[in-house]
Motif scaffolding. Sequence first.
Motif, PDB file in Angstrom:
ATOM      1  N   GLN A   4      40.702  49.748  40.842  1.00  0.00           N
ATOM      2  CA  GLN A   4      42.068  49.394  41.206  1.00  0.00           C
ATOM      3  C   GLN A   4      43.015  49.492  40.026  1.00  0.00           C
ATOM      4  N   ALA A   5      42.523  49.160  38.823  1.00  0.00           N
ATOM      5  CA  ALA A   5      43.366  49.288  37.631  1.00  0.00           C
ATOM      6  C   ALA A   5      43.766  50.737  37.383  1.00  0.00           C
ATOM      7  N   ALA A   6      42.931  51.655  37.816  1.00  0.00           N
ATOM      8  CA  ALA A   6      43.221  53.086  37.648  1.00  0.00           C
ATOM      9  C   ALA A   6      44.012  53.648  38.828  1.00  0.00           C
ATOM     10  N   THR A   7      44.300  52.788  39.828  1.00  0.00           N
ATOM     11  CA  THR A   7      44.979  53.263  41.036  1.00  0.00           C
ATOM     12  C   THR A   7      46.367  52.656  41.192  1.00  0.00           C
ATOM     13  N   PRO A  44      48.016  44.076  44.134  1.00  0.00           N
ATOM     14  CA  PRO A  44      46.901  44.895  44.618  1.00  0.00           C
ATOM     15  C   PRO A  44      45.614  44.654  43.827  1.00  0.00           C
ATOM     16  N   LEU A  45      45.729  44.489  42.510  1.00  0.00           N
ATOM     17  CA  LEU A  45      44.548  44.270  41.689  1.00  0.00           C
ATOM     18  C   LEU A  45      43.912  42.909  41.974  1.00  0.00           C
ATOM     19  N   ALA A  46      44.709  41.860  41.954  1.00  0.00           N
ATOM     20  CA  ALA A  46      44.177  40.515  42.221  1.00  0.00           C
ATOM     21  C   ALA A  46      43.566  40.436  43.612  1.00  0.00           C
ATOM     22  N   SER A  47      44.249  41.017  44.583  1.00  0.00           N
ATOM     23  CA  SER A  47      43.780  40.936  45.967  1.00  0.00           C
ATOM     24  C   SER A  47      42.480  41.697  46.172  1.00  0.00           C
ATOM     25  N   ARG A  48      42.351  42.838  45.509  1.00  0.00           N
ATOM     26  CA  ARG A  48      41.098  43.579  45.647  1.00  0.00           C
ATOM     27  C   ARG A  48      39.941  42.798  45.047  1.00  0.00           C
ATOM     28  N   VAL A  49      40.193  42.092  43.941  1.00  0.00           N
ATOM     29  CA  VAL A  49      39.142  41.274  43.343  1.00  0.00           C
ATOM     30  C   VAL A  49      38.740  40.145  44.296  1.00  0.00           C
ATOM     31  N   VAL A  50      39.717  39.470  44.889  1.00  0.00           N
ATOM     32  CA  VAL A  50      39.424  38.401  45.851  1.00  0.00           C
ATOM     33  C   VAL A  50      38.561  38.928  46.988  1.00  0.00           C
ATOM     34  N   HIS A  51      38.935  40.072  47.525  1.00  0.00           N
ATOM     35  CA  HIS A  51      38.168  40.660  48.628  1.00  0.00           C
ATOM     36  C   HIS A  51      36.757  41.027  48.181  1.00  0.00           C
ATOM     37  N   SER A  52      36.609  41.499  46.961  1.00  0.00           N
ATOM     38  CA  SER A  52      35.294  41.887  46.444  1.00  0.00           C
ATOM     39  C   SER A  52      34.403  40.664  46.245  1.00  0.00           C
ATOM     40  N   VAL A  53      34.970  39.571  45.747  1.00  0.00           N
ATOM     41  CA  VAL A  53      34.196  38.335  45.606  1.00  0.00           C
ATOM     42  C   VAL A  53      33.736  37.854  46.972  1.00  0.00           C
ATOM     43  N   TYR A  54      34.642  37.895  47.939  1.00  0.00           N
ATOM     44  CA  TYR A  54      34.269  37.517  49.312  1.00  0.00           C
ATOM     45  C   TYR A  54      33.136  38.395  49.821  1.00  0.00           C
ATOM     46  N   ASP A  55      33.230  39.683  49.581  1.00  0.00           N
ATOM     47  CA  ASP A  55      32.220  40.623  50.078  1.00  0.00           C
ATOM     48  C   ASP A  55      30.844  40.300  49.496  1.00  0.00           C
ATOM     49  N   VAL A  56      30.808  39.952  48.210  1.00  0.00           N
ATOM     50  CA  VAL A  56      29.529  39.593  47.579  1.00  0.00           C
ATOM     51  C   VAL A  56      28.982  38.304  48.185  1.00  0.00           C
ATOM     52  N   LEU A  57      29.835  37.287  48.295  1.00  0.00           N
ATOM     53  CA  LEU A  57      29.375  35.993  48.805  1.00  0.00           C
ATOM     54  C   LEU A  57      28.959  36.069  50.271  1.00  0.00           C
ATOM     55  N   ALA A  58      29.706  36.841  51.066  1.00  0.00           N
ATOM     56  CA  ALA A  58      29.446  36.883  52.505  1.00  0.00           C
ATOM     57  C   ALA A  58      28.236  37.735  52.859  1.00  0.00           C
ATOM     58  N   ASN A  59      27.832  38.603  51.961  1.00  0.00           N
ATOM     59  CA  ASN A  59      26.765  39.548  52.285  1.00  0.00           C
ATOM     60  C   ASN A  59      25.572  39.423  51.345  1.00  0.00           C
ATOM     61  N   SER A  60      25.278  38.187  50.957  1.00  0.00           N
ATOM     62  CA  SER A  60      24.134  37.932  50.072  1.00  0.00           C
ATOM     63  C   SER A  60      23.647  36.519  50.324  1.00  0.00           C
ATOM     64  N   ASP A  61      22.579  36.158  49.634  1.00  0.00           N
ATOM     65  CA  ASP A  61      22.049  34.791  49.741  1.00  0.00           C
ATOM     66  C   ASP A  61      22.462  33.936  48.552  1.00  0.00           C
ATOM     67  N   ILE A  62      23.566  34.309  47.899  1.00  0.00           N
ATOM     68  CA  ILE A  62      23.977  33.639  46.669  1.00  0.00           C
ATOM     69  C   ILE A  62      24.274  32.159  46.901  1.00  0.00           C
TER      70      ILE A  62
END
Length: 393
Positions: free
Chosen positions: A59-62, A281-299
Amino acid sequence: MSATYLMPTYNRQPISFTRGLGSWLYTKDDTPYLDALTGIAVCGLGHCHPQITEAIQQQAATLVHTSNLFGIEWQERAGASLCTAAGMDSVFFANSGAEANEAALKMARLYAYQQGFKRPKVIVMEQSFHGRTLLSVSATANPKAREGFFTLDDDFIRVPFGDIAAVKQAAADHDDICALFVEPIQGEGGLNTAINGFAYLEELQAECDAHNWLFMLDEVQTGNGRTGKYFAYQHSNARPDVLTTAKGLGNGFPVGACMVRGRANGLFGAGSHGSTYGGTPLASRVVHSVYDVLANSDIMSNAVTEGQFIRDSITDKLQAHGVSSRGAGMMIGIALPESIDCSKLVDRARDEQNLIINVTGGHVVRLLPPLNMKRNESEQVVERLLNLLNPLF
């Protein structure tokens, strides 16, 4: 390293880290330190998590920033993910927990204004910590954080944490209360939990419902999987009107959020509140990525398992000395007898055990390890902490 040009607002430890990976921090000479604090509950997925790192780089490059004058697709996606996880209806993105809490408290005032209140009050808790902006520090109990700033004390009613009778008494004594604001677990106050656990939140909501107050939860520290649920209130049947979070929300990237439902729905409209950097856009993509990791793992389940292992392992060895544990998941408090001098524990843990910890509430060792800490690392936390504490008894 010179700090000549920095304001002396922190009592910095005599150490600096140049890189991190997972549960570990490294100094310039590559000495490893086991990080059981994660930037005070910030890097919940560990340092340099590959999926978060990739999202930031791409995202930083986009596109980094456009302002909220325009639609931001990643903000829409992050908002949908976060509200789904939280059971809330809409979200305002800010830059920090203090700003998220400031938004919540402004919302409480607007809610009261619309009902004709002249000088509304919010119930907050003794030993609370909600931030360092003027309004959030006024809600905070810490005398050191408040001293000298002419805080807005008349806007708040302070009651003991965990004492529902005190809330009922406040309701009987005041007819100008508009909201109640509480941390499910008091992080800065000493990892305090109510005697009846998270059921306390249900009791608080019942009082808010009975008096038409906003029920507002500060999950800046307890949110984003820290206690084993996405949000700590989800250990109960309570449902907040306003929910704030930050810290682990961006796994180290600065971002906060204030979410609403119920009585708080629709309070903010165009022009009610804003933030230049909120939800880029950068902050929001990070938030979504953290959600994706938490929601799709056993963390989160790992946080429960490893957190319980650490707590049990410490108390099994030290309970005979009056040591107890508190908290939930990877939000761990090891309460030492008040007779123990804890003033040097942080320095000794760092210098003697290469272990990063914190002491809060005067006598509580606060551990906030990564949610995905491995068992062999949990064992090392226990071993190093026992090496630190055993000589005290």
